[in-house]
Enzyme design. Structure first.
Site, PDB file in Angstrom:
ATOM      1  N   TRP A 278       2.252  -7.412   4.434  1.00 63.15           N
ATOM      2  CA  TRP A 278       1.149  -8.272   3.985  1.00 63.15           C
ATOM      3  C   TRP A 278       1.588  -9.710   4.234  1.00 63.15           C
ATOM      4  O   TRP A 278       2.666 -10.113   3.785  1.00 63.15           O
ATOM      5  CB  TRP A 278       0.927  -8.001   2.495  1.00 63.15           C
TER       6      TRP A 278
ATOM      7  N   ASP B 100       6.422  -3.727  -4.524  1.00 58.96           N
ATOM      8  CA  ASP B 100       5.084  -4.292  -4.640  1.00 58.96           C
ATOM      9  C   ASP B 100       4.137  -3.101  -4.693  1.00 58.96           C
ATOM     10  O   ASP B 100       4.018  -2.341  -3.729  1.00 58.96           O
ATOM     11  CB  ASP B 100       4.783  -5.189  -3.433  1.00 58.96           C
TER      12      ASP B 100
ATOM     13  N   LYS C 197      -7.250  -3.800  -6.932  1.00 60.52           N
ATOM     14  CA  LYS C 197      -7.880  -2.721  -6.149  1.00 60.52           C
ATOM     15  C   LYS C 197      -8.233  -1.525  -7.023  1.00 60.52           C
ATOM     16  O   LYS C 197      -9.346  -1.019  -6.977  1.00 60.52           O
ATOM     17  CB  LYS C 197      -6.948  -2.245  -5.039  1.00 60.52           C
TER      18      LYS C 197
HETATM   19  N1  PLP Z   1       0.541  -6.915  -2.286  1.00 62.44           N
HETATM   20  C1  PLP Z   1      -0.093  -6.336  -1.275  1.00 62.44           C
HETATM   21  C2  PLP Z   1       0.668  -5.466  -0.351  1.00 62.44           C
HETATM   22  C3  PLP Z   1      -1.455  -6.534  -1.096  1.00 62.44           C
HETATM   23  O1  PLP Z   1      -2.085  -5.943  -0.076  1.00 62.44           O
HETATM   24  C4  PLP Z   1      -2.160  -7.370  -1.997  1.00 62.44           C
HETATM   25  C5  PLP Z   1      -3.581  -7.646  -1.802  1.00 62.44           C
HETATM   26  O2  PLP Z   1      -4.146  -7.589  -0.768  1.00 62.44           O
HETATM   27  C6  PLP Z   1      -1.441  -7.933  -3.054  1.00 62.44           C
HETATM   28  C7  PLP Z   1      -0.095  -7.687  -3.159  1.00 62.44           C
HETATM   29  C8  PLP Z   1      -1.988  -8.828  -4.095  1.00 62.44           C
HETATM   30  O3  PLP Z   1      -3.264  -8.755  -4.479  1.00 62.44           O
HETATM   31  P1  PLP Z   1      -3.706  -9.418  -5.839  1.00 62.44           P
HETATM   32  O4  PLP Z   1      -2.961 -10.685  -6.004  1.00 62.44           O
HETATM   33  O5  PLP Z   1      -5.163  -9.610  -5.664  1.00 62.44           O
HETATM   34  O6  PLP Z   1      -3.355  -8.430  -6.907  1.00 62.44           O
END
Ligand code: PLP
Length: 399
Positions: A131, A212, A248
């Site tokens: 990411w 993560d 999500k």
């Molecule tokens: N980590 C990964 C791998 C992700 O794909 C995302 C969102 O796309 C996130 C973390 C963090 O998302 P959020 O800050 O909206 O919880």
């Protein structure tokens, strides 16, 4: 007047730029498979019924004061159960330092700052690819980055040999960022056996795993199953950190609710670590937001609402899995000369299609289909209505 003379516009975020271009396209055929947010079979964003009901229950709450610096104690407790297990001894023994975070991003950032403060000379090993924001997060926390092999472009699967070599070759006691499930952007996860080998090698090398876990429940439809990697590392007696997010799996994207936890040697250490996490949070945002935490604690603290949530996560995951099958079948029906088996082998929100940037450009320019140039298709944007059109366009640009 001259204060900001030297400021140049920042480069556009590659993912948000895709949505902008999609919105500006007047074509009635246009399809957005760039965005990393769930859509129903009509392509519409979804608010879960369990969330609606939780909001009804908390409406009119007379409490709008600050949460503590570490956030909602109840929300954090329920969140830890999801990751570490409902009856985890570690939770009972108070060995986990945990704070509510600004969703998954905030959890990663808080950890990166914590890592920098207490291991100022350390580095972070990040998978290739990952990411994109992981790079920004550790960069802004001033932690140098190294990479490890992860994805194999030819097999469109895991480069397990490369991954194991990099784990072995990293200096003992290195920090590694691992995606707990539904790897973004590749949709490629290690198997259970492979996780066991990874865990073993981490033990040998004394590495620190940071998970993560942005998609718990989104991969298989079952949050318990999606926590498998964590459970394997727990069994092997590792100490690690986890970033959790409800963006999500509860559809709470904009509420920014998540959790950072660090598993410690004992309660005393956990108290110290938590106090330091809070001290890092204080000058950044003081304390986390209340509403999303109330939604989560209301849902997970009530057996009926929790069951409803589990059903709704499964519906979302199953729809995505169904669309993987449909996309692959449609491509095969078109007699595509290429293999598309990876569409159903990969898991979670994304399919790493293997299309080149030039092929993606053709999809966009000739077919009004929008996605990032790395060929990542958000399966959440695929519907019964557009899967045929999408398959045909992919076939046209790849044949
Ligand atoms: N980590 C990964 C791998 C992700 O794909 C995302 C969102 O796309 C996130 C973390 C963090 O998302 P959020 O800050 O909206 O919880």
């Amino acid at each position: 007047s001259s204060w900001w003379k030297s400021v140049e516009p920042a480069p556009k975020d590659p993912i948000l730029g895709v949505t902008e271009a999609f919105l500006a396209d007047p074509s009635p055929d246009k399809v957005n498979v760039g965005v990393g947010a769930y859509r129903d079979d009509n392509g519409k964003p979804v608010v879960l019924d369990c969330v609606r009901e939780a909001e009804r229950r908390i409406a009119g709450s007379s409490f709008m004061e600050y949460l503590p610096m570490g956030g909602s104690v109840k929300m954090v407790e329920e969140t830890l159960k999801l990751a570490y297990g409902e009856n985890s001894e570690l939770i009972k023994d108070k060995r986990i330092a945990a704070v509510q975070s600004l969703s998954g991003t905030g959890a990663c950032r808080l950890f990166a700052d914590f890592q920098k403060r207490f291991h100022p000379d350390s580095q972070i090993y990040i998978p290739v690819p990952t990411w994109a924001n992981h790079h920004n997060i550790w960069r802004d926390a001033h932690v140098p980055q190294r990479t490890y092999h992860y994805y194999h472009p030819e097999t469109k699967g895991l480069d397990f040999a490369g991954l194991m070599d990099d784990i072995k070759n990293a200096p003992n006691g290195s920090f590694f960022l691992l995606h707990a499930c539904a790897h973004n952007p590749t949709g490629v996860d290690p198997s259970e056996e492979q996780w066991k080998e990874i865990s073993y090698q981490f033990k040998v090398k004394g590495h620190f795993p940071f998970f993560d876990m942005a998609y718990q429940g989104f991969a298989s439809g079952d949050p318990e199953r999606d926590a498998k990697a964590i459970r394997i590392f727990l069994e092997d007696g590792h100490l690690f950190g986890i970033a959790q997010s409800y963006a999500k799996n509860m559809g709470l994207y904009g509420q920014r609710v998540g959790c950072l936890s660090v598993l410690c040697e004992d309660e005393k250490q956990a108290v110290a670590v938590k106090s330091q996490l809070q001290q890092l949070a204080r000058p950044m945002y003081s304390n986390p937001p209340l509403h999303g935490a109330l939604i989560v604690s209301t849902i997970l603290g009530d057996a009926d609402l929790k069951n409803l949530w589990l059903k709704e996560v499964k519906v979302m995951a199953d729809r995505i899995i169904g669309m993987r099958t449909a996309l692959q079948e449609n491509l095969e029906k078109l007699r595509s000369p290429l293999s598309w088996e990876h569409i159903t082998n990969q898991i979670g929100m994304f399919c790493y299609s293997g299309m080149t940037p030039e092929q993606v450009d053709r999809l966009t320019n000739e077919f009004h289909i929008y996605l990032t140039r790395n060929g990542r298709i958000s399966m959440a944007g695929v519907t019964t209505g557009n899967v045929g059109y999408l398959a045909n366009a992919i076939h046209e640009v790849t044949k």
